[in-house]
Design a protein around this motif. Structure first.
Motif, PDB file in Angstrom:
ATOM      1  N   UNK A  67     -17.218  -1.526  30.290  1.00  0.00           N
ATOM      2  CA  UNK A  67     -17.014  -2.259  29.042  1.00  0.00           C
ATOM      3  C   UNK A  67     -16.678  -1.255  27.948  1.00  0.00           C
ATOM      4  N   UNK A  68     -15.389  -1.039  27.721  1.00  0.00           N
ATOM      5  CA  UNK A  68     -14.950  -0.074  26.725  1.00  0.00           C
ATOM      6  C   UNK A  68     -13.996  -0.733  25.737  1.00  0.00           C
ATOM      7  N   UNK A  69     -13.987  -0.273  24.492  1.00  0.00           N
ATOM      8  CA  UNK A  69     -13.029  -0.799  23.518  1.00  0.00           C
ATOM      9  C   UNK A  69     -11.629  -0.287  23.818  1.00  0.00           C
ATOM     10  N   UNK A  70     -10.604  -0.921  23.272  1.00  0.00           N
ATOM     11  CA  UNK A  70      -9.240  -0.397  23.437  1.00  0.00           C
ATOM     12  C   UNK A  70      -9.134   1.005  22.843  1.00  0.00           C
ATOM     13  N   UNK A  71      -8.250   1.811  23.397  1.00  0.00           N
ATOM     14  CA  UNK A  71      -8.044   3.169  22.896  1.00  0.00           C
ATOM     15  C   UNK A  71      -7.619   3.120  21.427  1.00  0.00           C
ATOM     16  N   UNK A  72      -8.185   3.995  20.613  1.00  0.00           N
ATOM     17  CA  UNK A  72      -7.899   3.963  19.174  1.00  0.00           C
ATOM     18  C   UNK A  72      -6.673   4.796  18.808  1.00  0.00           C
ATOM     19  N   UNK A  73      -6.124   5.541  19.756  1.00  0.00           N
ATOM     20  CA  UNK A  73      -4.895   6.294  19.500  1.00  0.00           C
ATOM     21  C   UNK A  73      -3.992   6.174  20.724  1.00  0.00           C
ATOM     22  N   UNK A  74      -2.671   6.152  20.511  1.00  0.00           N
ATOM     23  CA  UNK A  74      -1.758   6.004  21.649  1.00  0.00           C
ATOM     24  C   UNK A  74      -1.587   7.322  22.393  1.00  0.00           C
ATOM     25  N   UNK A  75      -1.189   7.224  23.644  1.00  0.00           N
ATOM     26  CA  UNK A  75      -0.820   8.395  24.442  1.00  0.00           C
ATOM     27  C   UNK A  75       0.519   8.085  25.103  1.00  0.00           C
ATOM     28  N   UNK A  76       1.580   8.848  24.790  1.00  0.00           N
ATOM     29  CA  UNK A  76       1.609   9.997  23.871  1.00  0.00           C
ATOM     30  C   UNK A  76       1.348   9.574  22.426  1.00  0.00           C
ATOM     31  N   UNK A  77       0.959  10.542  21.605  1.00  0.00           N
ATOM     32  CA  UNK A  77       0.605  10.217  20.227  1.00  0.00           C
ATOM     33  C   UNK A  77       1.785   9.642  19.460  1.00  0.00           C
ATOM     34  N   UNK A  78       2.985  10.156  19.732  1.00  0.00           N
ATOM     35  CA  UNK A  78       4.193   9.640  19.083  1.00  0.00           C
ATOM     36  C   UNK A  78       5.317   9.533  20.101  1.00  0.00           C
ATOM     37  N   UNK A  79       6.101   8.476  19.957  1.00  0.00           N
ATOM     38  CA  UNK A  79       7.411   8.396  20.593  1.00  0.00           C
ATOM     39  C   UNK A  79       8.437   8.617  19.484  1.00  0.00           C
ATOM     40  N   UNK A  80       9.695   8.752  19.835  1.00  0.00           N
ATOM     41  CA  UNK A  80      10.712   8.929  18.797  1.00  0.00           C
ATOM     42  C   UNK A  80      10.739   7.729  17.858  1.00  0.00           C
ATOM     43  N   UNK A  81      10.504   6.545  18.404  1.00  0.00           N
ATOM     44  CA  UNK A  81      10.506   5.341  17.567  1.00  0.00           C
ATOM     45  C   UNK A  81       9.341   5.348  16.585  1.00  0.00           C
ATOM     46  N   UNK A  82       8.132   5.602  17.083  1.00  0.00           N
ATOM     47  CA  UNK A  82       6.972   5.580  16.184  1.00  0.00           C
ATOM     48  C   UNK A  82       6.984   6.770  15.231  1.00  0.00           C
ATOM     49  N   UNK A  83       7.548   7.897  15.673  1.00  0.00           N
ATOM     50  CA  UNK A  83       7.639   9.050  14.786  1.00  0.00           C
ATOM     51  C   UNK A  83       8.604   8.761  13.637  1.00  0.00           C
ATOM     52  N   UNK A  84       9.722   8.114  13.941  1.00  0.00           N
ATOM     53  CA  UNK A  84      10.680   7.748  12.892  1.00  0.00           C
ATOM     54  C   UNK A  84      10.049   6.774  11.903  1.00  0.00           C
ATOM     55  N   UNK A  85       9.318   5.790  12.415  1.00  0.00           N
ATOM     56  CA  UNK A  85       8.644   4.834  11.535  1.00  0.00           C
ATOM     57  C   UNK A  85       7.629   5.539  10.638  1.00  0.00           C
ATOM     58  N   UNK A  86       6.879   6.472  11.215  1.00  0.00           N
ATOM     59  CA  UNK A  86       5.839   7.168  10.455  1.00  0.00           C
ATOM     60  C   UNK A  86       6.436   8.066   9.381  1.00  0.00           C
ATOM     61  N   UNK A  87       7.453   8.847   9.728  1.00  0.00           N
ATOM     62  CA  UNK A  87       8.040   9.758   8.746  1.00  0.00           C
ATOM     63  C   UNK A  87       8.776   8.999   7.644  1.00  0.00           C
ATOM     64  N   UNK A  88       9.376   7.865   7.980  1.00  0.00           N
ATOM     65  CA  UNK A  88      10.026   7.047   6.951  1.00  0.00           C
ATOM     66  C   UNK A  88       9.002   6.517   5.958  1.00  0.00           C
ATOM     67  N   UNK A  89       7.840   6.135   6.468  1.00  0.00           N
ATOM     68  CA  UNK A  89       6.778   5.624   5.600  1.00  0.00           C
ATOM     69  C   UNK A  89       6.109   6.748   4.807  1.00  0.00           C
ATOM     70  N   UNK A  90       5.848   7.868   5.452  1.00  0.00           N
ATOM     71  CA  UNK A  90       5.118   8.957   4.806  1.00  0.00           C
ATOM     72  C   UNK A  90       5.984   9.770   3.850  1.00  0.00           C
ATOM     73  N   UNK A  91       7.268   9.931   4.182  1.00  0.00           N
ATOM     74  CA  UNK A  91       8.132  10.825   3.410  1.00  0.00           C
ATOM     75  C   UNK A  91       9.415  10.115   2.981  1.00  0.00           C
ATOM     76  N   UNK A  92       9.313   9.087   2.153  1.00  0.00           N
ATOM     77  CA  UNK A  92      10.525   8.372   1.732  1.00  0.00           C
ATOM     78  C   UNK A  92      11.432   9.274   0.894  1.00  0.00           C
ATOM     79  N   UNK A  93      12.723   9.122   1.102  1.00  0.00           N
ATOM     80  CA  UNK A  93      13.742   9.845   0.325  1.00  0.00           C
ATOM     81  C   UNK A  93      13.667  11.359   0.511  1.00  0.00           C
ATOM     82  N   UNK A  94      13.139  11.809   1.646  1.00  0.00           N
ATOM     83  CA  UNK A  94      13.102  13.240   1.940  1.00  0.00           C
ATOM     84  C   UNK A  94      13.880  13.507   3.228  1.00  0.00           C
ATOM     85  N   UNK A  95      14.386  14.722   3.354  1.00  0.00           N
ATOM     86  CA  UNK A  95      15.079  15.136   4.574  1.00  0.00           C
ATOM     87  C   UNK A  95      14.028  15.500   5.623  1.00  0.00           C
ATOM     88  N   UNK A  96      14.108  14.858   6.775  1.00  0.00           N
ATOM     89  CA  UNK A  96      13.095  15.047   7.818  1.00  0.00           C
ATOM     90  C   UNK A  96      13.734  15.714   9.028  1.00  0.00           C
TER      91      UNK A  96
END
Length: 228
Positions: free
Chosen positions: A111-140
Motif C-alpha cells: 500500500x504505497x502512494x503514487x510516486x511524487x516525482x516522475x522518472x525520468x525527471x524531465x522529458x523534452x516535452x515537460x522540460x519545454x513546458x517548465x522552462x517556458x513557465x519559469x523563464x518567460x521571454x528569455x533565451x533557453x
C-alpha cells in the motif's frame, strides 16, 4: 522432527506478495486503500532550515529565505527551500528535495502512494513546458553536457536575457548499492535560480556544494571513486 525452513527465493517472495495482495483484494481492503487519506499529501508546513535534509553553503545572493515540507504516505518527504532572488524577474529561486524511503513493513510495500516525482525527471516535452513557465521571454538552452556535484552527474538548462541569467538543474540519486543508505530508495533534487549577470558557474555553485544531511550517510561521488 527436522526443522522446517521457508525457502526465500525470489520466486517464493513473489508468490507470497501475490497471495497477500489477493487476500487484501478479496477481503475488501482494496476499497480501503482507494479511500485511505493517509496516502494523500499533507498540507505544506513551515520548518526551520536546520530541519532540512540538505545544507547549502552561505551565499549573499541566494540565502535561505524560508523552508517548507510535507509528507506523502509513509514513503515520501518533500521539501521546498525558498532562496533569495537578486533580480526583478518573476518566479521563486528555490531548491526542491524529495526523499523516497523504503517501506518498513510488508503491508507498507503493498500500500504505497503514487510516486511524487516522475522518472525520468524531465522529458523534452515537460522540460519545454517548465522552462517556458519559469523563464518567460528569455533565451533557453539545454547544456551540451552534464556537470558534477558531490553526488554525481546532473543535467541543467540555461536561460538568459540582456541583464540576467537563470539555471534549472535536476538530479536523481538512486544508486542504493553504493551511494544511498539502506532505508533510502531515491533522492530527487530540482534547483532553480536566477541572478544578475552572465556567470553561470556562480549560479550553479550552491547546487554543486550542497550536502545531504540525512540521518544516515549518503556517500559522495569522490568517496566512491576512492573506494574502487
Amino acid at each position: 522432527m527436522p526443522e522446517t525452513r521457508m525457502v526465500k527465493t525470489p520466486m517464493a517472495r513473489a508468490l507470497l506478495l501475490a497471495t497477500l495482495a489477493a487476500a487484501l483484494l478479496t477481503s475488501g481492503c482494496a476499497g480501503w486503500v482507494r479511500d485511505n487519506t493517509t496516502q494523500a499529501p499533507t498540507p505544506w508546513r513551515r520548518i526551520q532550515p536546520a530541519a532540512l535534509p540538505v545544507t547549502l553553503p552561505d551565499s549573499r545572493d541566494f540565502p535561505i529565505v524560508a523552508a517548507r515540507m510535507r509528507d506523502t504516505g509513509a514513503v515520501y518527504k518533500s521539501y521546498i527551500v525558498a532562496l533569495g532572488n537578486p533580480t526583478v524577474l518573476p518566479g521563486e529561486n528555490r531548491l526542491l528535495v524529495d526523499v523516497q524511503t523504503l517501506p518498513d513493513s510488508l503491508f507498507g510495500a503493498l500500500v504505497q502512494p503514487p510516486r511524487v516525482f516522475p522518472v525520468p525527471l524531465y522529458t523534452m516535452e515537460t522540460l519545454t513546458e517548465t522552462t517556458t513557465r519559469e523563464f518567460p521571454d528569455m533565451r533557453v538552452k539545454v547544456a551540451d553536457g552534464a556537470r558534477r556535484n558531490r553526488y554525481g552527474d546532473y543535467d541543467y538548462v540555461i536561460a538568459q536575457d540582456g541583464e540576467n541569467s537563470c539555471v534549472l538543474a535536476w538530479q536523481l540519486i538512486s544508486d542504493r548499492k553504493r551511494t544511498l543508505p539502506e532505508r533510502i530508495e531515491a533522492i530527487r533534487l530540482d534547483y532553480r535560480v536566477c541572478g544578475v549577470g552572465s556567470n553561470i558557474r556562480a549560479l550553479l555553485a550552491p547546487f554543486e556544494a550542497l550536502t545531504l544531511t540525512l540521518p544516515e550517510t549518503v556517500l559522495e561521488a569522490h568517496d566512491l571513486i576512492d573506494g574502487m
